[in-house]
Design an enzyme around this catalytic site. Structure first.
Site, short mmCIF file in Angstrom:
data_model
loop_
_atom_site.label_atom_id
_atom_site.label_comp_id
_atom_site.label_asym_id
_atom_site.label_seq_id
_atom_site.Cartn_x
_atom_site.Cartn_y
_atom_site.Cartn_z
N THR A 88 0.81 -1.23 0.00
CA THR A 88 0.00 0.00 0.00
C THR A 88 0.84 1.28 0.00
OG1 THR A 88 -0.16 -0.36 2.37
CG2 THR A 88 -2.06 -0.92 1.07
N GLY A 144 3.76 -2.65 7.85
CA GLY A 144 3.97 -3.28 9.15
C GLY A 144 5.40 -3.77 9.29
N GLU A 159 -6.62 -6.71 3.85
CA GLU A 159 -6.80 -7.91 3.01
C GLU A 159 -8.09 -7.81 2.20
OE1 GLU A 159 -5.08 -11.34 3.36
OE2 GLU A 159 -3.41 -10.33 4.33
#
Lengths: 728, 728
Positions: free
Chosen positions: B154, B193, B446
């Protein structure tokens, strides 16, 4: 960074996109804003308060999402000090409006100040005699001079059931004092806002006990701390109850009383009096004391409307500037997500609902003011007594349903708005995380929403009985008049679904059916021999449904009435508000479609018309969605959400905010301590302990030794046997 | 404190109450637990993992709700180190089961480890050639030795639309390298992350550019940090994106690449290859790459089931021990809130739903394993190719709908459970606050739930066309076979509503109607001249509804199938599970009643039967609610919620936990600094500045001076005029 030639992204694209949305608005934005705020004066007042807050360094909020609980509590204390300035320098009405804004800007602050000004002072206002009130005025209660109050109602093991509270206040005739005491752990006062750090006094709800006899729950002012040192007074134990889901700015605590003595005059005696001799005088009219509950609910319905508008201002502006996918691969720019029908379905109905809630809140405030004035004007033996009690009852039931369903709907609106902003909605800096966790408690306090909804349902059953008996009902439940006719009505035509009056009639019929169902079930339980309380419990689900359908219809009617008060003056306000009102009424019809089909008011094919119309109104509302959220008049400072900025410059501001609050560190915070030993450890090599120790050879040796020993033993035994044979 | 004689509260009452709920359970609890966990072996495995975690000091959680973001991140790093031990010492299957538990115990940890093992390693598994994979294995990827991966998909301005990502990777033929670059602010990798503190490498999604031509989004492994020092490598800019709604244990960051050079072999080339000369070789079958998405969704459906069970274990146990009000004023004890019909309505349907989700998750796992094996077995030119792709497509669509609707429902379950615990639900120490904020992101990542629901709806339209054309559909959508018959079916009798088969038929008919409506609308849009993409957008709302109704029916069928696999052996398991399955099917029918009425499958009076049955099943389920939540087998350590304790000793433990985490301070944290100056300030006395300055007298003097001067001037002028007259 500037945009490269290979990219369709440009730094100012988002700004230009939002500016374009404001070209040729469908209505006069200022006028639309005034109508929603009740008057131009009220809008200007709000703007003045927003400007003052945005320029006051104490209300700086750019760092708020990263503060610890301890830091937030200190920040909140500073803000309290600032607001106390206004309490004594402006009118009550202005200060209430200021607090309404504060609730939107900083809900923890609103609660912490509300504990003193709303709950503690409210308890004095409604419970103290004039002399008692003067006494506390002189002590400094109005300006928080030398004292700060808190409100000791809930206990660890008791919440809603005030009559069941276990803290005791026992009259000692010898000393003319009450002895306040916590008899067991479950009776510990719990959740007491302001107790942990702020309060010097507490309005304690306790069982009045005189000469061994219980006289029910009354209110007592109990000093907690020495205001000069903030040391706890003898017999008082207070602790912090710590981390909560939200509203960290308010210092909730627990309080245990161990034989704490207070003067008799510290019991609030406007309603019940205890004489020097321990005689108890009960008031003639218990009902009149619950007018105080209304203020909290009225404020919460307004807060629900305002907070929904805040959440939607962010999500709708973001949806206008965010682009994702292209419908046509050859298109230059990706599509604004607000242009996708499904995204319109996610947000546009909520937009109409938030406007509906806003008008409903204004109406509830009007009702509350009217009721309060009537109550204050009441004298003993007044001929208006019955009428006033009726009014109070209706306002009470209406506000119960509104508090429940509006706060639920707004909590959902916040969550749906967050989800509509994708990943960025999950970042604290865009505001939804705190908005949700702060708002969530509205569904629980001042009456759990389910309990309130059931109260509303119980009142509806009573009103239905009245209607059946031919009594004329007033405004809120007027649709139950002419009950037979209303129940039998059907939607006359598809065209009726596109008029305010047609939709209104639908809600009247369907609400009447829901209320009738609840009333019928209740009656049949009574006939089956159940007590009144049992019968009400048995039909709680239908009561709940009745309240839900009734409340949607009620909100629609407030919206309709507000629209019809607006002049048609060619500025588009009346027209687009009418569209939004129909949209709200039809969307709620779709949401609660089963009841419309069940009652027969809608035919199956008419439901299809409703659904198609809702989709159509989603698209229509999308056209003026940005001007509409602009008309909510919530400043960037109050929004405190870069993706919801007025100017559309969302990515740069978001990036700046993230960087400002997370400066790049010179050194890694725990590389040496944790990561280095982990990442550099040897890859796990399983050492072959069996071989190193030689365990298998050893086992083999043990086995052989044993076998040899056994063989020997056997041989020996055989020899013995042989010998024994010989001997025999 | 001990209980006093005036009180009905006793210290052990809550313990005794819960013990009583476990007397004479309606089923064998152990057996019920085994059935829900798939097998005794799997249940024992979970119990083993729970025991290990509860005794491991690194997994101590008693202080977790008060840690700062920085502390949680360190704690999480310690836990990662612990778990890395198991990765290399136990089977993949065992480790996955352990991770499933970790997701329930510490969602931030699950994410942080999942970024490396699920996403980064997953990207290598699905994208690397065998040689590439060996290379990264040797680098230490399996044991996190010398490297830790993150997943760079992203971007700040791009989420779901992978094809629209703007980061570039340009081939430099001269040096045989790729140059990875962030062309503008919007292309900054965002939400990554593990980037902020943990990762040494990133699997970067970037536009492949060769000789000025774009070849779409591919994956490149880009080193970020020197693993010896954790200093950023040249051209890498990484920052922390800071505070999030939940999962603070995972260090999300942003990454900007400025002309970062990587070897050509760092592009993952299993599917697309780039030769030394810059020639691009595309794979024959693009579809096969999206099998990787399934694993995440499968895990999330399991997590939705587990988390719902966790939330309900707390709220149901609390409802059993919490007492409030008495139905009979003479009753000794207040009523357990679980005995109120409205409270049963709040929690019991969710309980049935959580069991339904559990069985659905087991089935989805089976489907996923089957699909993965079929995919792995596939050879180029395989005759099973088409069948495998069909299977993959169906699993894909099914899992999309399940992920969306199960995560939504569980988020709602958490919130409703929290509200059902009243004020104590709002305390962080009881677990709901973190559970909600941690879980909420499941609705977004997701694949945003709305997007996934629409994908499911799109697939259903395709399947419907196939069915109409007479093609035989398999399991998931088998109800669309014999479509005419299914559409025309009606509920034959009230009795049918009390059988698994009867309810199943209802769902088949109503789902078929919803799918038909979507397919018909889609076709009519095509006929109106819209493109396929436009037609799909136009009917997105009906597609959404189709997916929603289909998914409820699908879940019911999984529940039914699971029940029918259980033997009738007199231990009550089969019987009560069957009750729960019917309960779930009927409750969902009530929730989606409009579709059942609209399709004609239910008559209005049959809907009343459904509603009455749901109320009846609420009461029936209440009877074994405590044994049922016990069968979920979630340890007190994993619950980490005093009001949800197994032994019922809720108030003492809650009080202890609050005190332990909020020790009473010797000194007030900010009395001297903030409170003292506030509370002791002088009450505001408005000084009369006007009088002090004497401004009014002064103004009067000025006025008089001016008047005198004016009079003089006038007189002078008059005199002059007079003089002039004389002169004339």
């Amino acid at each position: 960074m500037s945009s490269s030639s290979t990219s369709s992204w440009s730094d100012d694209l988002t700004i230009k996109t939002l500016a374009k949305e404001r070209e040729n608005p469908a209505f006069d934005i200022r006028k639309m804003s005034i109508v929603q705020h009740g008057s131009e004066k009220d809008l200007e007042k709000k703007e003045k308060f927003m400007l003052e807050a945005s320029r006051d360094p104490i209300f700086y909020s750019g760092d708020i999402y990263d503060l610890t609980k301890e830091q937030i509590r200190e920040r909140t204390m500073q803000r309290i000090q600032r607001l106390a300035h206004y309490v004594t320098s402006e009118s009550v009405d202005d200060f209430q409006k200021r607090m309404e804004l504060m609730s939107l800007l900083d809900p923890g602050l609103w609660t912490r100040l509300g504990v003193h000004y709303g709950l503690f002072l409210g308890a004095l206002r409604s419970g103290a005699t004039p002399n008692q009130f003067s006494y506390w005025m002189e002590k400094g209660v109005i300006g928080c001079n030398g004292m700060f109050g808190c409100f000791g109602m809930t206990e660890l093991a008791h919440g809603s059931n005030v009559a069941g509270l276990e803290t005791t206040s026992t009259f000692d005739e010898q000393t003319d004092e009450f002895v306040v005491h916590t008899p067991n752990l479950g009776a510990t006062k719990w959740w007491i806002g302001g107790a942990a750090h702020t309060a010097t006094h507490c309005a304690v709800f306790a069982q009045l006990i005189i000469k061994g006899k219980k006289h029910g729950t009354k209110t007592f002012v109990v000093p907690l701390r020495d205001p000069k040192t903030y040391q706890l007074l003898p017999g008082i134990n207070i602790g912090d109850i710590g981390k909560k889901m939200g509203r960290d700015g308010i210092d909730n605590g627990y309080i245990q009383f161990t034989n704490v003595r207070i003067p008799r005059a510290y019991m609030l005696m406007k309603h019940t009096q205890v004489t020097r001799e321990g005689e108890v005088r009960e008031p003639p009219l218990q009902q009149l004391t619950y007018g105080a509950l209304l203020q909290g609910r009225t404020a919460m319905v307004a807060d629900a409307a305002n907070t929904a508008k805040k959440a939607l201002t962010i999500s709708v502006r973001y949806a206008a500037v965010r682009r994702q996918f292209k419908s046509d691969p050859k298109a230059g720019l990706e599509t604004q997500i607000l242009d996708y029908p499904i995204h319109q379905r996610r947000l546009m109905p909520l937009l109409a609902q938030s406007v509906a809630f806003g008008f409903t809140a204004l109406e509830l405030q009007r009702l509350f003011d009217e009721t309060s004035q009537a109550l204050e004007a009441l004298e003993p033996g007044d001929p208006n007594l019955e009428a006033t009690i009726e009014m109070l009852k209706e306002t009470h039931a209406t506000s119960a349903g509104l508090k429940a369903f509006c706060t639920w709907a707004t909590l959902e609106t916040i969550e749906k708005s967050r989800q509509a902003c994708g990943g960025h909605g999950y970042s604290s800096y865009n505001g939804f995380a705190n908005m949700y966790s702060d708002f969530a408690v509205h569904c629980t306090w001042e009456g759990d929403n389910h309990i309130l909804a059931l109260q509303s349902g119980r009142s509806l059953i009573a009103q239905y009985q009245d209607a059946v008996e031919g009594k004329k009902l007033s405004a809120g439940t007027g649709y139950l008049n002419n009950i037979e006719q209303v129940l039998a009505a059907k939607c006359p035509s598809d065209a009726a679904l596109d008029t305010l009056d047609g939709i209104d009639r639908g809600w009247a019929t369907v609400a009447a059916h829901a209320v009738k169902k609840a009333a019928d079930d209740y009656q049949s339980r009574l006939k089956a021999g159940r007590s009144r309380e049992q019968a009400f419990e048995d039909c709680s689900q239908v009561r709940f449904v009745a309240a839900s359908v009734h409340t949607s219809g009620y909100i629609f009617r407030q919206f309709r009435a507000a629209v019809e008060r607006v002049e048609k003056s060619g500025d588009g306000v009346r027209e687009q508000l009418e569209l939004l009102a129909k949209f709200y009424g039809l969307w709620q019809m779709e949401e609660k479609a089963a009841f419309f089909l069940r009652s027969g008011w809608l035919s199956p094919s008419q439901l299809d018309v409703v659904q198609a119309k809702v989709t159509e109104y989603c698209a229509a509302t999308r056209q003026f969605a940005i001007p509409l959220v602009d008309s909510f008049a919530i400043s960037d400072h109050v929004l405190n959400s870069p993706i919801g900025r007025y100017d559309g410059d969302i990515y740069r501001e978001y990036f700046r905010m993230v960087r400002r609050n997370n400066p790049q560190l010179k050194a890694h915070p725990y590389f040496d301590r944790l990561i280095k030993p982990f990442i550099e450890r040897q890859a796990a090599e399983v050492e072959d302990f069996d071989e190193a120790i030689g365990i298998d050879e050893e086992i083999e040796e043990i086995k052989q030794d044993r076998e040899e020993a056994e063989a020997e033993a056997k041989a020996e035994a055989a020899a013995k046997k042989e010998e024994a044979k010989k001997e025999v």
